[in-house]
Design a protein around this motif. Structure first.
Motif, PDB file in Angstrom:
ATOM      1  N   VAL A  48    -104.406 -64.544 -67.212  1.00 17.96           N
ATOM      2  CA  VAL A  48    -104.169 -65.985 -67.308  1.00 17.96           C
ATOM      3  C   VAL A  48    -102.674 -66.278 -67.408  1.00 17.96           C
ATOM      4  CG1 VAL A  48    -104.558 -68.023 -68.744  1.00 17.96           C
ATOM      5  CG2 VAL A  48    -106.429 -66.429 -68.321  1.00 17.96           C
ATOM      6  N   PHE A  49    -101.955 -65.484 -68.184  1.00 17.49           N
ATOM      7  CA  PHE A  49    -100.527 -65.721 -68.354  1.00 17.49           C
ATOM      8  C   PHE A  49     -99.760 -65.539 -67.057  1.00 17.49           C
ATOM      9  CE2 PHE A  49     -96.311 -63.832 -69.120  1.00 17.49           C
ATOM     10  CZ  PHE A  49     -95.694 -64.887 -69.772  1.00 17.49           C
ATOM     11  N   MET A  50    -100.041 -64.471 -66.330  1.00 12.31           N
ATOM     12  CA  MET A  50     -99.267 -64.182 -65.130  1.00 12.31           C
ATOM     13  C   MET A  50     -99.594 -65.146 -63.991  1.00 12.31           C
ATOM     14  SD  MET A  50     -98.921 -60.033 -65.121  1.00 12.31           S
ATOM     15  CE  MET A  50     -97.523 -60.103 -64.022  1.00 12.31           C
ATOM     16  N   ILE A  51    -100.863 -65.543 -63.867  1.00 12.25           N
ATOM     17  CA  ILE A  51    -101.176 -66.541 -62.848  1.00 12.25           C
ATOM     18  C   ILE A  51    -100.530 -67.870 -63.201  1.00 12.25           C
ATOM     19  CG2 ILE A  51    -103.026 -67.795 -61.692  1.00 12.25           C
ATOM     20  CD1 ILE A  51    -104.833 -65.444 -62.094  1.00 12.25           C
ATOM     21  N   SER A  52    -100.521 -68.205 -64.486  1.00 19.82           N
ATOM     22  CA  SER A  52     -99.878 -69.446 -64.921  1.00 19.82           C
ATOM     23  C   SER A  52     -98.381 -69.421 -64.630  1.00 19.82           C
ATOM     24  CB  SER A  52    -100.121 -69.678 -66.414  1.00 19.82           C
ATOM     25  OG  SER A  52    -101.503 -69.765 -66.700  1.00 19.82           O
ATOM     26  N   VAL A  53     -97.764 -68.254 -64.800  1.00 20.71           N
ATOM     27  CA  VAL A  53     -96.341 -68.129 -64.491  1.00 20.71           C
ATOM     28  C   VAL A  53     -96.098 -68.317 -62.997  1.00 20.71           C
ATOM     29  CG1 VAL A  53     -94.396 -66.507 -64.450  1.00 20.71           C
ATOM     30  CG2 VAL A  53     -95.818 -66.689 -66.492  1.00 20.71           C
ATOM     31  N   VAL A  54     -97.000 -67.806 -62.169  1.00 16.06           N
ATOM     32  CA  VAL A  54     -96.866 -67.990 -60.726  1.00 16.06           C
ATOM     33  C   VAL A  54     -96.940 -69.474 -60.377  1.00 16.06           C
ATOM     34  CG1 VAL A  54     -97.957 -67.558 -58.493  1.00 16.06           C
ATOM     35  CG2 VAL A  54     -97.735 -65.702 -60.150  1.00 16.06           C
ATOM     36  N   ILE A  55     -97.894 -70.183 -60.966  1.00 18.40           N
ATOM     37  CA  ILE A  55     -98.014 -71.621 -60.718  1.00 18.40           C
ATOM     38  C   ILE A  55     -96.781 -72.357 -61.241  1.00 18.40           C
ATOM     39  CG2 ILE A  55     -99.405 -73.666 -61.144  1.00 18.40           C
ATOM     40  CD1 ILE A  55    -100.721 -71.595 -59.355  1.00 18.40           C
ATOM     41  N   ARG A  56     -96.282 -71.929 -62.393  1.00 15.98           N
ATOM     42  CA  ARG A  56     -95.087 -72.547 -62.969  1.00 15.98           C
ATOM     43  C   ARG A  56     -93.881 -72.379 -62.050  1.00 15.98           C
ATOM     44  NH1 ARG A  56     -93.016 -76.185 -66.727  1.00 15.98           N
ATOM     45  NH2 ARG A  56     -91.043 -75.429 -67.552  1.00 15.98           N
ATOM     46  N   PRO A 197    -104.602 -76.483 -60.220  1.00 17.76           N
ATOM     47  CA  PRO A 197    -104.038 -75.237 -60.783  1.00 17.76           C
ATOM     48  C   PRO A 197    -104.823 -74.689 -61.966  1.00 17.76           C
ATOM     49  CG  PRO A 197    -102.303 -76.844 -60.352  1.00 17.76           C
ATOM     50  CD  PRO A 197    -103.592 -77.561 -60.160  1.00 17.76           C
ATOM     51  N   GLN A 198    -105.256 -75.565 -62.886  1.00 14.47           N
ATOM     52  CA  GLN A 198    -105.995 -75.083 -64.049  1.00 14.47           C
ATOM     53  C   GLN A 198    -107.333 -74.489 -63.645  1.00 14.47           C
ATOM     54  OE1 GLN A 198    -106.185 -78.511 -66.598  1.00 14.47           O
ATOM     55  NE2 GLN A 198    -104.171 -78.140 -67.492  1.00 14.47           N
ATOM     56  N   SER A 199    -108.038 -75.156 -62.746  1.00 14.22           N
ATOM     57  CA  SER A 199    -109.309 -74.619 -62.280  1.00 14.22           C
ATOM     58  C   SER A 199    -109.121 -73.284 -61.577  1.00 14.22           C
ATOM     59  CB  SER A 199    -109.989 -75.621 -61.345  1.00 14.22           C
ATOM     60  OG  SER A 199    -110.250 -76.835 -62.003  1.00 14.22           O
ATOM     61  N   MET A 200    -108.078 -73.192 -60.750  1.00 19.66           N
ATOM     62  CA  MET A 200    -107.839 -71.955 -60.034  1.00 19.66           C
ATOM     63  C   MET A 200    -107.555 -70.797 -60.984  1.00 19.66           C
ATOM     64  SD  MET A 200    -104.892 -70.811 -57.359  1.00 19.66           S
ATOM     65  CE  MET A 200    -103.899 -70.284 -58.750  1.00 19.66           C
ATOM     66  N   VAL A 201    -106.753 -71.051 -62.013  1.00 20.90           N
ATOM     67  CA  VAL A 201    -106.408 -69.996 -62.968  1.00 20.90           C
ATOM     68  C   VAL A 201    -107.666 -69.436 -63.615  1.00 20.90           C
ATOM     69  CG1 VAL A 201    -105.293 -69.530 -65.171  1.00 20.90           C
ATOM     70  CG2 VAL A 201    -104.066 -70.807 -63.414  1.00 20.90           C
TER      71      VAL A 201
END
Length: 243
Positions: A48-56, A197-201
């Protein structure tokens, strides 16, 4: 969506706190057999953290976001081959999806699948090399398998082996089954675009984490069955020794 995630997180945290603070077992398996649950928690957190960083990185790029994005892009491209789990996620997207969004989903899927398989490999190392779960002392079946009743029907070893095989089969097929099920349900729920983005993560994280968790549970059940069988064999040899 944010409120739902926060509410689920609060309930999950409360369940974990009460479970580990209690003397008696509840519903969490392998509570006193680390690092089973620790590995699963760490894997989900990293995914979750790394995908969130990619989106960020799409709105606020930095050296960290660029590094993780490049890592995920390389992993996703490496395992995006015909009939692979990552390819199934990519094929789930509508035909008119932009190339940038396809790359984003492929990167997220690559990160998720990589860390899930890495977690499974680490747990396999603990089972085969570190003698899990006996590396920290005796294994208490009642505490670590609270939902398993050893007195209800059939041989314990056979039931554990059956559960192990079931979890392994389901865990192996789930990365392929989930995209197929979502694709088949488009007439009822609409196309899955993963544009939010949240759903995708969370969808991509669950797609990779749940199969890995089931595979780990299958390995754990098979290991417990092998330990019980070994203990029975040792007890049988002791009974046959001359007085």
């Amino acid at each position: 969506m944010t409120q739902i995630v926060a509410l689920v997180s609060i309930f999950a945290a409360a369940l974990t706190i009460f479970e580990y603070a209690s003397v008696y077992p509840g519903i969490v398996e392998f509570r006193n057999a680390p690092p089973f649950n620790r590995l699963r928690f760490l894997a989900l957190f990293l995914i979750v953290f790394m995908i969130s960083v990619v989106i960020r990185g799409e709105t606020a790029p930095s050296a960290l976001t660029e590094m993780i994005t490049n890592f995920g892009t390389g992993i996703g491209a490496a395992i995006d081959f015909p009939y692979s789990p990552v390819r199934q996620i990519v094929l789930l997207l509508p035909e008119d999806t932009t190339l940038a969004h396809v790359d984003r989903v492929r990167t997220a899927a690559g990160i998720s699948y990589f860390f899930s398989m890495l977690t499974l490999a680490i747990f396999y190392f603990f089972v085969r090399v570190k003698n899990w779960p006996l590396h920290r002392g005796p294994f208490n079946v009642w505490v670590n398998l609270p939902t398993f009743d050893p007195t209800s029907g059939g041989d314990v070893v056979q039931r554990l082996e059956r559960d192990a095989r079931f979890n392994i089969v389901v865990g192996f097929t789930m990365p392929f089954f989930i995209p197929a099920a979502l694709k088949a349900s488009e007439n009822l729920f609409g196309q899955v675009t993963l544009e939010n983005p949240q759903s995708m993560v969370w969808i991509v994280a669950a797609w990779a984490f749940l199969p890995s968790s089931l595979l780990m549970r299958g390995l754990a059940m098979g290991r417990i069955a092998a330990l019980i069988e070994r203990k029975r064999a040792i007890a049988g040899r002791d009974e046959m020794q001359p007085a």
